[in-house]
Design an enzyme around this catalytic site. Structure first.
Site, PDB file in Angstrom:
ATOM      1  N   ALA A  74      25.446  31.566  39.703  1.00 55.51           N
ATOM      2  CA  ALA A  74      24.166  32.493  38.988  1.00 55.51           C
ATOM      3  C   ALA A  74      22.691  31.566  39.122  1.00 55.51           C
ATOM      4  CB  ALA A  74      24.587  32.359  37.826  1.00 55.51           C
ATOM      5  N   HIS A 115      44.310  29.990  33.018  1.00 58.02           N
ATOM      6  CA  HIS A 115      44.636  30.386  34.131  1.00 58.02           C
ATOM      7  C   HIS A 115      46.223  30.177  34.307  1.00 58.02           C
ATOM      8  CE1 HIS A 115      45.006  31.005  38.431  1.00 58.02           C
ATOM      9  NE2 HIS A 115      43.743  31.580  38.550  1.00 58.02           N
ATOM     10  N   ARG A 157      45.882  37.515  34.160  1.00 60.40           N
ATOM     11  CA  ARG A 157      46.222  36.026  33.909  1.00 60.40           C
ATOM     12  C   ARG A 157      46.512  35.944  32.609  1.00 60.40           C
ATOM     13  NH1 ARG A 157      40.578  34.005  36.718  1.00 60.40           N
ATOM     14  NH2 ARG A 157      41.467  34.155  38.925  1.00 60.40           N
TER      15      ARG A 157
END
Lengths: 227, 650, 248
Positions: free
Chosen positions: B57, B279, B343
């Site tokens: 970003a 995760h 997930r």
């Protein structure tokens, strides 16, 4: 750009390969010693009349000498410049710049690669001595002579002459073992891992050929097989 | 509910995004760009933009704004912008290209994102993300990102968790690295051109808000310790997520919340802090000394099969356990998606089987991820080509060869969906403070789908922020504010006194020991499963530990040097405050949604049970002052294009 | 197991440094090398001593931040690993382990084991990119790339910029780092327009930073955690020659 490390390496590679070609020719000439005095001296004389009448007497030889001289100077100039850059880049330590003494040989480097620079100096000193002895006959161990054949046989009948010659040739062998590979790689010939192996085999073969080829005549003379 | 929530926070006014135009969803972004004001190229040079972070970003934003002609000052704590943690993303990046002709479209990517986020994201933002995804791939390919290709020379795709189409572009297991290097190289080009001023090894420690606008930052030069004040016309935070609050996470050692937390304390609302993604496929913890957890790409679930022994306490070698005595629990419970469920679902299922005592490996916190049938089906060579680097990584860490023995995996903290609240323009509640990438809260709702983080980072940086920041800067020049402005001076002073305070404690415990304890608390009570009782307890524990931290932490050395202990201490101090807010947010959200699983709210099958009636909103928290209670502002989530329903991956 | 560490300590870039000996007890073989240093640092902190400064970030071998010369080898023993991926199972009880920073003139030591690698960024600035301003890109599949080239470009692009090649090179050359970027971009059709200027500019910057020249010894490729091959240097040399031949 012309002083970039890569251009300097390319110049070293080209000049080095010229010298390798010369060594191969020189070696071929040396082996004529087995054909006897007449053939050897005749060959020596032929080098001077080569190219006549297009070129004057000894013209071709002088051209070769000039090319060799330029190659040697360029080779040494580049070596010294790159050596100084190495010194600057590693605070003078080169491959030995770490405190730890546990990996002085690095990961995988060859003995030949260690000895490139000092080996080069040994070879340069030997070349001077060699020219003084057999080309100009300024120094003449075993006795001076107008016949190249006799100069060779006289010299190599003495054990320490053969010994010094052997040491120098071993230095040349190591120098070529790494130098031929590095020269070809610097010129862009290393295109894959497989090719890397091939080039290294080639370098080893050239190094062995030249070292052995040059060492046969002096030992033959020393052991009385010639003359 | 037995707990009196008013002990923990106070209710504030509702909040709403007023910048997305009121047009049909698929026209929103075009209309917003058309409505936006522009800055004359000649004037851009006069406008300074500060960007914190150089990841996907921040890096892509800095490169793009530099290219556009703004004067950009970019900061990162690493020694080079190329090292931002985006580099560690493995699996891939989604884009609705429909190259596979398998029925993909912008609409479907949008739908999958909202559904994957368990209907807790803003429709307009998620749509824009899907729309821009297509351009991102074009941009990256033009920069020379070496995506995987087919033999015909065209781009390859694979499928990823939570979806049934193949829309993920990838570069072996190093997609994040390749995308980041693309942005980094574009950034370096702008640095060379003089458009971007790069400050590496600098950490933002305070935001400067003056005359009602974000106008600068206070940073610490991590080499000399110098406290510097930098002023600008706008400030952009691309400083990533806060997963390291858990101590053990897949984040890098340096990842921290300080930039966003400092902004929060200056008035930026923090949204949905309890949405933290666990995760499912990480290498299990091996000991107390562990400093971080390593993720194994989710793509492994495409070919690997997850199982545990049917009976608890089965200590046989995995190869000696016959198929009939194995429980391929994801395939059993979710026949349609199998090992490819999202997930949050996969992580929770792993936790459940381990809680039942069927976990494998030391400590029983692990499940098998087995490639035996993939090797049988595709051959070892094909498996190696697809996952070779991941297998190597696994072997380096565990000393076990996954070609021979099934991998052991366990969930770990990976990504944080929560972050600073932003409107459609990516502007926070402080005018002139923009927040991009993982640092904001906007696009993923309560759970992020695989291969969407890279998409969002680059979407924000390359395509969304530049026109929106131009729109803001079109109103400039703003009031003259220099480094000697009282607010700037006060901010720098606050930074100095905080550092002095940390150095002065001179207690008996290390920063890491506090961080590890904090991590245990948050993982235990605000991790994969939360309960009211646990959260209440956690808040007390955090407050106690925080008090002890300020009384007993030991920070060696001085400020005027490279002092890694001091850096860590400042970050951990902010994690304490964030951890408390996370728990309060989790406590107040009396429902389960996505990654936020409250044990009190589950279906009979153990799936997350939402309460759309009462909780279909974004919780945006306002800082309540030192020692005060945070203030809750609700942004209602209105779904006009998608019908909210119970997620099902069966 | 118990380990003796000899670590390079240097307060800042101007001060002299020297090796300092530490004992670390009860080291688990499952620890990573850096976790072992963490444990030592915890102890040093408690004892009121200055902990050892070293760089690391992702600790999964991809960010390129970590890098120590361990027993004289960049990233220590083991093939294709970064320092953070090196585990103590590579060592034995009673070992004496030497730990030093990367050494090369352009890599100034900042403190202890932390060095300045900004020269790498400047080499990239000189030309290690493809000019593609945001928004100008054509449709991605309009540029097919031969799979072999794409794979080779990827292999080169896996360089993490850690600097191990320089640390291992007896000449202090950054040729492998530079060659990897030249190959990555030069193998792709998108990289062709700037191919010649890129390589010449990067080589000039490399030399200006004070790195040494390549003598094809191969220590760089042996130390490289990503297995970047030395034939890329040969490829870069070809590019330089071609660039010179085509100079306008």
């Amino acid at each position: 750009m012309w002083r970039s490390t890569i251009v300097l390496k390319v110049a070293m590679a080209i000049s080095g390969l010229i010298l390798v070609l010369y060594l191969l020719a020189h070696m071929y000439g040396n082996l004529k010693v087995f054909a006897g005095q007449e053939a050897f001296d005749g060959y020596s004389h032929h080098l001077r009349t080569m190219g006549e009448p297009l070129l004057p007497y000894a013209g071709a030889l002088w051209i070769i000498r000039v090319v060799l001289l330029v190659a040697v100077i360029l080779h040494i100039y580049c070596a010294v410049t790159l050596w100084r850059r190495m010194r600057l880049a590693t605070a003078g330590g080169g491959g030995q710049r770490y405190e730890s003494t546990k990996a002085r040989r690095g990961n995988q480097r060859t003995y030949a690669s260690f000895t490139m620079r000092w080996g080069g100096v040994v070879i340069a000193l030997f070349v001077v001595y060699h020219l003084l002895h057999l080309t100009w006959n300024t120094i003449s161990p075993g006795g001076a002579s107008g016949s190249p054949y006799e100069r060779v046989v006289n010299g190599f009948s003495i054990w320490w002459v053969v010994l010094s010659y052997t040491v120098a040739l071993l230095a040349v062998g190591f120098h070529l073992r790494h130098g031929v590979w590095a020269a070809l790689a610097s010129l862009g010939a290393n295109t894959s891992q497989r090719r890397r192996r091939h080039l290294n085999v080639l370098a080893t073969v050239v190094a062995l050929l030249i070292t052995v080829g040059f060492l046969i005549p002096p030992f033959a003379i020393l052991f009385g097989l010639v003359g | 509910m037995s707990v009196n929530l008013s002990n923990y926070y106070v209710d504030g006014d509702p909040i709403a995004d007023s910048s997305a135009p009121d047009v049909p969803l698929h026209e929103t972004w075009d209309q917003r760009r058309f409505d936006a004001n522009l800055v004359n190229p000649a004037n851009r040079r006069k406008r300074t933009v500060i960007i914190i972070g150089t990841g996907l970003a921040g890096g892509s934003a800095a490169a793009t704004l530099g290219e556009a002609g703004y004067h950009v000052k970019n900061f990162c704590y690493q020694d080079s912008p190329r090292r931002a943690h985006s580099i560690a993303a493995q699996g891939g990046i989604n884009a609705a290209k429909n190259y596979r002709n398998d029925g993909d479209s912008i609409q479907r990517l949008f739908y999958d994102t909202v559904k994957g986020g368990d209907y807790r994201s803003r429709e307009s933002n998620s749509w824009r993300l899907a729309q821009i995804s297509v351009e991102i791939i074009d941009q990256c390919v033009a920069q020379g990102v070496p995506f995987a290709r087919e033999y015909g020379g065209l781009l390859d795709n694979r499928s990823f968790g939570g979806v049934q189409v193949s829309r993920t572009f990838y570069a072996r297991g190093q997609t994040g690295q390749q995308l980041l290097l693309g942005a980094y190289q574009a950034l370096e080009r702008q640095i060379a051109a003089g458009n971007v001023e790069m400050h590496t090894r600098h950490e933002m420690l305070e935001l400067i808000v003056a005359e009602g606008r974000a106008r600068g930052v206070v940073v610490r030069d991590m080499v000399t310790g110098e406290i510097e004040t930098h002023m600008a016309d706008a400030v952009v935070l691309g400083s990533g997520g806060y997963g390291n609050v858990y101590f053990l996470s897949t984040n890098a050692m340096g990842c921290n919340v300080t930039a966003t937390w400092r902004a929060h304390r200056k008035g930026a609302y923090f949204a949905n802090p309890c949405y933290t993604q666990i995760h499912p496929t990480c290498i299990p913890v091996s000991g107390d000394f562990q400093s971080k957890l390593t993720l194994m790409s989710e793509s492994l679930r495409n070919d690997g099969r997850i199982w545990v022994p049917k009976e608890g306490g089965d200590t046989r070698h995995p190869r000696d356990i016959p198929t009939a005595e194995r429980d391929y629990y994801l395939e059993r419970r979710y026949p349609a998606f199998g090992n490819l469920v999202p997930r949050d679902v996969a992580s929770r299922a792993a936790k459940q089987v381990c809680d039942e005592g069927r976990g494998v490996g030391p400590g029983g916190r692990g499940v098998y991820l087995d490639f035996a049938s993939a090797i049988e089906r595709m051959g070892r060579k094909a498996v190696e080509a697809k996952y070779g680097n991941l297998f190597e990584m696994y072997e380096q860490i565990t000393g076990e060869d996954p070609y021979e023995v099934p991998m052991r995996i366990y969930p770990a903290v990976h990504y944080t969906m929560g972050g600073l609240w932003v409107d459609y323009d990516l502007q926070s509640t402080i005018p002139g403070l923009f927040v991009i990438g993982e640092a904001n809260f906007s696009d993923h709702g309560a759970n992020r789908l695989g291969a969407s983080a890279l998409m969002q980072g680059l979407s924000d940086g390359y395509f969304v922020l530049p026109p929106m920041i131009s729109n803001y800067l079109a109103d400039a020049p703003f009031e003259e504010v220099g480094p000697d402005h009282p607010e700037a001076v006060a901010a720098a002073e606050a930074v100095r006194s905080r550092i002095e305070k940390l150095l002065a404690v001179n207690g008996s415990r290390t920063v890491d020991s506090f961080h590890r304890d904090l991590g245990h608390i948050v993982w235990e009570y605000c991790g994969m499963e939360r309960t009211e009782e646990g959260l209440v307890k956690a808040i007390d524990l955090i407050r106690e530990l925080r008090e002890e931290f300020w009384r007993d932490v030991k920070v060696t050395g001085t400020n005027e040097e490279l002092n890694q202990t001091l850096e860590k201490a400042g970050r951990v101090a902010d994690f304490f405050e964030l951890a408390e807010l996370m728990c309060i947010d989790a406590l107040h959200r009396d429902e389960s949604c996505g990654a936020h699983f409250r044990a009190e709210h589950q279906t009979e099958d153990g799936e997350a049970l939402r309460d759309d009636e009462n909780f279909a909103y974004v919780a945006a928290w306002e800082f309540g002052g030192e020692g005060g209670k945070p203030v809750l502002h609700k942004e209602d989530l209105v779904y006009q294009n998608i019908q909210m329903k119970q997620r099902s991956y069966k | 197991m118990n380990i003796t560490l000899r670590v390079w300590r240097q307060p800042d870039s101007d001060a002299p440094g020297k090796m300092h000996t530490y004992q670390v007890a009860d080291v688990s073989e499952d620890m990573s090398f850096l976790e072992m240093l963490d444990v030592l640092n915890e102890q040093l902190t408690i004892d009121g001593e200055d902990p050892i400064a070293f760089d690391s970030d992702c600790r999964e071998g991809i960010c390129g931040m970590c890098g120590l010369v361990i027993n004289g080898l960049a990233h220590g023993p083991g093939k294709n690993v970064t320092t953070c991926q090196l585990h103590m199972r590579s060592f034995a009880d009673g070992d004496v382990i030497d730990v030093e920073p990367w050494r090369a003139e352009p890599f100034t030591v900042i403190k202890d084991l932390v060095v300045d690698r900004s020269s790498f960024d400047r080499i990239i600035q000189a030309g290690g990119y493809i000019t593609a301003p945001t928004g100008t890109a054509p449709e991605a599949n309009s540029i097919p790339v031969n799979k072999a080239d794409a794979d080779a470009a990827f292999d080169a692009a896996t360089c993490i910029g850690c600097g191990a090649c320089v640390a291992a090179c007896p000449n202090g050359s950054a040729s492998l780092f530079m060659a990897a970027k030249v190959a990555h971009l030069g193998l792709l059709p998108q990289g062709q327009p700037e191919r010649h200027s890129r390589v010449l500019d990067m080589v000039d910057q490399h030399d200006a930073e004070g790195f040494g020249g390549c003598t094809q010894i191969g220590e760089c490729t042996a130390a490289c955690p990503k297995g970047i091959q030395i034939d890329l240097i040969s490829r870069m040399d070809r590019d330089v020659l071609s660039a010179i031949a085509h100079r306008k």
